[in-house]
Design a protein around this motif. Structure first.
Motif, short mmCIF file in Angstrom:
data_model
loop_
_atom_site.label_atom_id
_atom_site.label_comp_id
_atom_site.label_asym_id
_atom_site.label_seq_id
_atom_site.Cartn_x
_atom_site.Cartn_y
_atom_site.Cartn_z
N ARG A 1 62.87 48.48 61.97
CA ARG A 1 63.23 49.55 61.03
C ARG A 1 64.15 49.08 59.92
N GLY A 2 63.73 49.39 58.70
CA GLY A 2 64.53 49.06 57.53
C GLY A 2 64.42 47.62 57.06
N VAL B 1 51.97 46.94 52.57
CA VAL B 1 52.14 46.19 53.82
C VAL B 1 52.09 47.17 54.99
N ASP B 2 52.78 48.30 54.86
CA ASP B 2 52.79 49.30 55.93
C ASP B 2 51.39 49.82 56.21
N VAL B 3 50.62 50.06 55.17
CA VAL B 3 49.26 50.58 55.32
C VAL B 3 48.37 49.56 56.04
N HIS B 4 48.47 48.30 55.64
CA HIS B 4 47.65 47.26 56.28
C HIS B 4 48.06 47.03 57.74
N SER C 1 60.28 40.30 56.16
CA SER C 1 60.49 41.46 55.28
C SER C 1 59.16 41.82 54.63
N ARG C 2 59.04 43.07 54.19
CA ARG C 2 57.83 43.49 53.49
C ARG C 2 57.62 42.66 52.23
N GLU C 3 58.71 42.36 51.54
CA GLU C 3 58.63 41.56 50.31
C GLU C 3 58.10 40.16 50.60
N ARG C 4 58.58 39.57 51.69
CA ARG C 4 58.10 38.24 52.06
C ARG C 4 56.60 38.26 52.40
#
Length: 155
Positions: A147-148, A126-129, A106-109
């Motif tokens: 996704r998601g 996270v998405d940018v990196h 997950s992005r949070e992880r």
């Protein structure tokens, strides 16, 4: 095999490189119980080798996925044989994904693991990196978006 046998004469899990000395394959014995137990020992050993080959750095501290090679000690990355310059954060993010290929992070992880953040705010970073890493790696990028949820690395 190390020659140890359980009381019934079958191989133990130590024969497959496991730490405990429990019997392997006992429940699946038929007329050829020893052959099935030996097959189970070989299966356990093969799974262990597969786990070592994917996601775990080898003795030289190298992670591999497709055309991607990361030297963790030298903090260098190569994609399809060419050197790829990654920032420290990009390197840490990519190595976090490659250490557990197939696992969806997950992005949070990833924020917590790579940046040390515990809050869910700011997951867009996270998405940018990931986008920056993908651009640098090109077709050799093992990173896939789920996704998601977050991201995973294909082995």
């Amino acid at each position: 095999m190390n020659g140890q046998r359980d009381p019934d004469g079958g191989p133990t899990s130590q024969d497959a490189g496991c730490l405990s000395g429990t019997t392997v394959g006992r429940r699946h014995r038929g007329d050829d119980g020893h052959a099935q137990a030996v097959a189970a020992v070989h299966a356990v050993a093969a799974v262990g080798r597969a786990k070592e080959a994917v996601g775990t750095p080898d003795a030289a501290g190298t992670l591999r996925a497709g055309g991607m090679v990361m030297d963790l000690g030298r903090r260098r990355a190569r994609a399809d044989g060419r050197e790829v310059v990654l920032t420290a954060t990009e390197f840490d993010l990519l190595s976090a994904l490659l250490r557990r290929p197939g696992l969806v992070h997950s992005r949070e992880r990833l924020l917590s693991q790579v940046w040390g953040y515990t809050a869910a705010a700011g997951t867009r970073t996270v998405d940018v990196h990931v986008a920056q890493i993908r651009a640098k790696l090109g077709d050799a990028s093992p990173i896939r978006m789920v996704r998601g949820v977050g991201y995973t690395a294909d082995a």
